[in-house]
Design a protein around this motif. Structure first.
Motif, PDB file in Angstrom:
ATOM      1  N   GLY A 139     -15.609 -26.867 -31.716  1.00 18.02           N
ATOM      2  CA  GLY A 139     -15.640 -28.007 -32.617  1.00 18.02           C
ATOM      3  C   GLY A 139     -14.410 -28.882 -32.572  1.00 18.02           C
ATOM      4  N   ALA A 140     -13.446 -28.561 -31.725  1.00 13.75           N
ATOM      5  CA  ALA A 140     -12.211 -29.352 -31.639  1.00 13.75           C
ATOM      6  C   ALA A 140     -12.512 -30.766 -31.171  1.00 13.75           C
ATOM      7  CB  ALA A 140     -11.230 -28.681 -30.680  1.00 13.75           C
ATOM      8  N   ALA A 141     -11.795 -31.732 -31.743  1.00 13.61           N
ATOM      9  CA  ALA A 141     -11.932 -33.147 -31.380  1.00 13.61           C
ATOM     10  C   ALA A 141     -13.386 -33.606 -31.471  1.00 13.61           C
ATOM     11  CB  ALA A 141     -11.368 -33.409 -29.983  1.00 13.61           C
ATOM     12  N   GLY A 142     -14.048 -33.238 -32.571  1.00 13.80           N
ATOM     13  CA  GLY A 142     -15.424 -33.669 -32.783  1.00 13.80           C
ATOM     14  C   GLY A 142     -16.412 -33.094 -31.802  1.00 13.80           C
ATOM     15  N   GLY A 143     -16.127 -31.887 -31.302  1.00 11.27           N
ATOM     16  CA  GLY A 143     -17.017 -31.233 -30.353  1.00 11.27           C
ATOM     17  C   GLY A 143     -16.657 -31.477 -28.902  1.00 11.27           C
ATOM     18  N   LEU A 144     -15.569 -32.173 -28.655  1.00 11.66           N
ATOM     19  CA  LEU A 144     -15.124 -32.371 -27.273  1.00 11.66           C
ATOM     20  C   LEU A 144     -14.814 -31.033 -26.617  1.00 11.66           C
ATOM     21  CD1 LEU A 144     -14.502 -34.491 -25.130  1.00 11.66           C
ATOM     22  CD2 LEU A 144     -12.232 -34.759 -26.131  1.00 11.66           C
ATOM     23  N   GLY A 145     -14.319 -30.085 -27.406  1.00 11.96           N
ATOM     24  CA  GLY A 145     -14.074 -28.743 -26.871  1.00 11.96           C
ATOM     25  C   GLY A 145     -15.346 -28.121 -26.323  1.00 11.96           C
ATOM     26  N   TYR A 146     -16.465 -28.339 -26.998  1.00  7.77           N
ATOM     27  CA  TYR A 146     -17.762 -27.808 -26.554  1.00  7.77           C
ATOM     28  C   TYR A 146     -18.135 -28.367 -25.181  1.00  7.77           C
ATOM     29  CZ  TYR A 146     -22.888 -27.167 -26.654  1.00  7.77           C
ATOM     30  OH  TYR A 146     -24.188 -26.844 -26.362  1.00  7.77           O
ATOM     31  N   ALA A 147     -18.023 -29.669 -25.017  1.00  5.70           N
ATOM     32  CA  ALA A 147     -18.381 -30.282 -23.743  1.00  5.70           C
ATOM     33  C   ALA A 147     -17.500 -29.772 -22.603  1.00  5.70           C
ATOM     34  CB  ALA A 147     -18.279 -31.800 -23.839  1.00  5.70           C
ATOM     35  N   LEU A 148     -16.217 -29.589 -22.878  1.00  5.60           N
ATOM     36  CA  LEU A 148     -15.322 -29.072 -21.844  1.00  5.60           C
ATOM     37  C   LEU A 148     -15.649 -27.620 -21.502  1.00  5.60           C
ATOM     38  CD1 LEU A 148     -12.046 -30.709 -23.164  1.00  5.60           C
ATOM     39  CD2 LEU A 148     -13.168 -31.232 -20.991  1.00  5.60           C
ATOM     40  N   MET A 149     -16.080 -26.843 -22.498  1.00  6.16           N
ATOM     41  CA  MET A 149     -16.540 -25.482 -22.218  1.00  6.16           C
ATOM     42  C   MET A 149     -17.787 -25.489 -21.347  1.00  6.16           C
ATOM     43  SD  MET A 149     -15.960 -23.622 -25.906  1.00  6.16           S
ATOM     44  CE  MET A 149     -14.323 -23.508 -26.639  1.00  6.16           C
ATOM     45  N   LEU A 150     -18.672 -26.462 -21.556  1.00  8.10           N
ATOM     46  CA  LEU A 150     -19.863 -26.582 -20.715  1.00  8.10           C
ATOM     47  C   LEU A 150     -19.487 -26.811 -19.254  1.00  8.10           C
ATOM     48  CD1 LEU A 150     -22.183 -28.855 -22.900  1.00  8.10           C
ATOM     49  CD2 LEU A 150     -22.398 -26.389 -22.504  1.00  8.10           C
ATOM     50  N   LEU A 151     -18.333 -27.424 -19.039  1.00  8.45           N
ATOM     51  CA  LEU A 151     -17.866 -27.694 -17.682  1.00  8.45           C
ATOM     52  C   LEU A 151     -17.031 -26.550 -17.113  1.00  8.45           C
ATOM     53  CD1 LEU A 151     -16.877 -31.466 -18.054  1.00  8.45           C
ATOM     54  CD2 LEU A 151     -19.014 -30.489 -17.184  1.00  8.45           C
ATOM     55  N   GLY A 152     -16.950 -25.449 -17.851  1.00  8.83           N
ATOM     56  CA  GLY A 152     -16.212 -24.289 -17.371  1.00  8.83           C
ATOM     57  C   GLY A 152     -14.824 -24.153 -17.935  1.00  8.83           C
ATOM     58  N   GLY A 153     -14.465 -24.971 -18.914  1.00  9.13           N
ATOM     59  CA  GLY A 153     -13.127 -24.929 -19.467  1.00  9.13           C
ATOM     60  C   GLY A 153     -12.877 -23.707 -20.327  1.00  9.13           C
ATOM     61  N   HIS A 154     -11.639 -23.281 -20.376  1.00 14.01           N
ATOM     62  CA  HIS A 154     -11.239 -22.189 -21.267  1.00 14.01           C
ATOM     63  C   HIS A 154     -10.137 -22.681 -22.174  1.00 14.01           C
ATOM     64  CE1 HIS A 154      -7.408 -21.112 -19.159  1.00 14.01           C
ATOM     65  NE2 HIS A 154      -8.044 -21.544 -18.094  1.00 14.01           N
ATOM     66  N   ARG A 155     -10.137 -22.197 -23.401  1.00 14.41           N
ATOM     67  CA  ARG A 155      -9.241 -22.704 -24.437  1.00 14.41           C
ATOM     68  C   ARG A 155      -7.939 -21.914 -24.507  1.00 14.41           C
ATOM     69  NH1 ARG A 155      -8.694 -20.772 -29.641  1.00 14.41           N
ATOM     70  NH2 ARG A 155      -7.654 -22.188 -31.094  1.00 14.41           N
TER      71      ARG A 155
END
Length: 387
Positions: free
Chosen positions: A259-275
């Motif tokens: 939910g970070a940055a209005g769900g931008l974290g979600y989209a980056l996770m969809l691209l394989g990102g890790h937090r």
């Protein structure tokens, strides 16, 4: 006495560097014999690139991107390292920041993260091995759909018209998502986030953060439903990743930081990102532990010191690191909205507000440097024996 002054930005009024300089000037007014070390910080939000560029050097690549309403704004990508082992740093707030919007323009139902996708695309052209995206200070609530559209995951008319428009997005709105994931497969994507909220629910992006971006209660509910629809489209498009420990499917919309940055974290996770922790990444980059070695006091600060400051923000990160070194930390903030019990639990020895009344708040907004300097001077009377 050696004092390390390590604030975040005071959002909307002062950069981290300006805040540090104002605090230092006030401290010097009272205790001119003290040694002051200025160390501006960020947790991934506004100022992320400036802080890292000062600490790491590298090359700054300037470009123009779209702001949350589609207007052109200047931005940059910071590139460090040698060919074959480059890291590209992106500050999402440069394209999606709340500070880019006038007060009457703040409506997360309409704002888009398209410009963040432009930044990630620019980072990719530098052929990095790693892309680090700093999240924080956003004026958007579109689940990162606009960013995905800018990268080619789907049509802009479905994904880049703001959070509310996702409610009517078609089932095939993310038909290009797999191709974008493939393009990023060889790049480590790091999400430097200041919050651990999921995408949906009572602790999700819409419920917790959209009101701060201008959403009414009714709009917040619309955004929650729209992001729910977006997650359904994702589930139809790509298979859920598997938890390596349990073998069960992972629901990325429930992941901490989605939910970070209005769900931008979600989209980056969809691209394989890790937090990772944004503030910890910055503290490591600036060599915080080495800087505070041999000092006597750490002073940090931000615009509003509230319940969100207690986890993942600069103030809490600084206090934790200073506590580990046996040093006291004090906070100077525009407003202090948490009590002494909460601050002591973080190892913070004192929290001081620049503005404690409506009149003082108005004065602080009109003269943020002068009022912060004056408050720092008063705090130095309490903490500096050299005065």
């Amino acid at each position: 006495m050696h004092v390390v002054i390590a604030p975040d930005c005071f959002t909307g009024t002062l950069t981290a560097t300006q805040a540090a300089e104002a605090m230092a000037a006030g401290w010097h007014d009272t205790a001119p014999g003290d040694t002051l070390t200025l160390l501006p910080l960020s947790d991934g939000g506004p100022g992320f690139l400036d802080v890292l560029a000062h600490a790491l050097g590298g090359t700054t690549v300037a470009l123009t991107v779209s702001d949350p309403l589609g207007r052109e704004v200047p931005a940059a990508v910071l590139v460090t390292g040698d060919p074959g082992d480059r890291t590209a740093y992106v500050e999402s707030a440069q394209a999606a920041g709340l500070h880019l919007l006038a007060a009457d323009e703040r409506n997360p139902a309409l704002t888009s993260t398209w410009g963040v996708g432009q930044l990630v695309r620019a980072a990719l052209t530098e052929q990095p091995r790693r892309i680090v995206v700093g999240l924080g200070g956003s004026g958007t609530n579109d689940g990162g759909a606009g960013m995905l559209a800018a990268l080619g995951a789907g049509p802009a008319e479905s994904l880049a018209r703001g959070g509310s428009a996702l409610a009517t997005a078609p089932d095939d709105a993310l038909s290009g998502l797999l191709a974008v994931r493939g393009e990023l497969a060889d790049v480590e994507l790091v999400i430097a986030s200041d919050v651990d909220n999921p995408l949906l629910g009572f602790k999700g992006a819409s419920a917790v953060f959209s009101p701060q971006k201008g959403a009414t209660p009714e709009v917040a509910q619309e955004l929650e439903a729209a992001l729910g629809r977006f997650s359904e489209i994702v589930a139809r498009t790509v298979p859920a990743p598997t938890d390596l420990l349990t073998g069960a499917p992972r629901r990325l919309e429930r992941e901490p930081g989605a939910g970070a940055a209005g769900g931008l974290g979600y989209a980056l996770m969809l691209l394989g990102g890790h937090r990772v922790s944004g503030v910890q990444l910055v503290l490591d980059a600036v060599g915080f532990h080495d800087v505070i070695s041999g000092s006597d006091l750490v002073v940090t600060g931000e615009g509003t010191f509230d319940w969100q400051s207690l986890s993942g923000k600069v103030a809490s990160g600084v206090a934790e690191a200073a506590l580990g070194a046996g040093l006291p930390t004090v906070v100077l903030a525009g407003q202090v909205l948490v009590g002494r019990r909460e601050t002591m639990g973080l190892g913070i020895s004192g929290a001081y507000a620049v503005a404690e009344t409506p009149a003082e708040l108005e004065a602080a907004m009109l003269d943020p440097v002068g009022t912060l300097r004056a408050r720092a001077a008063r705090v130095a009377r309490t903490w500096s024996p050299a005065r």
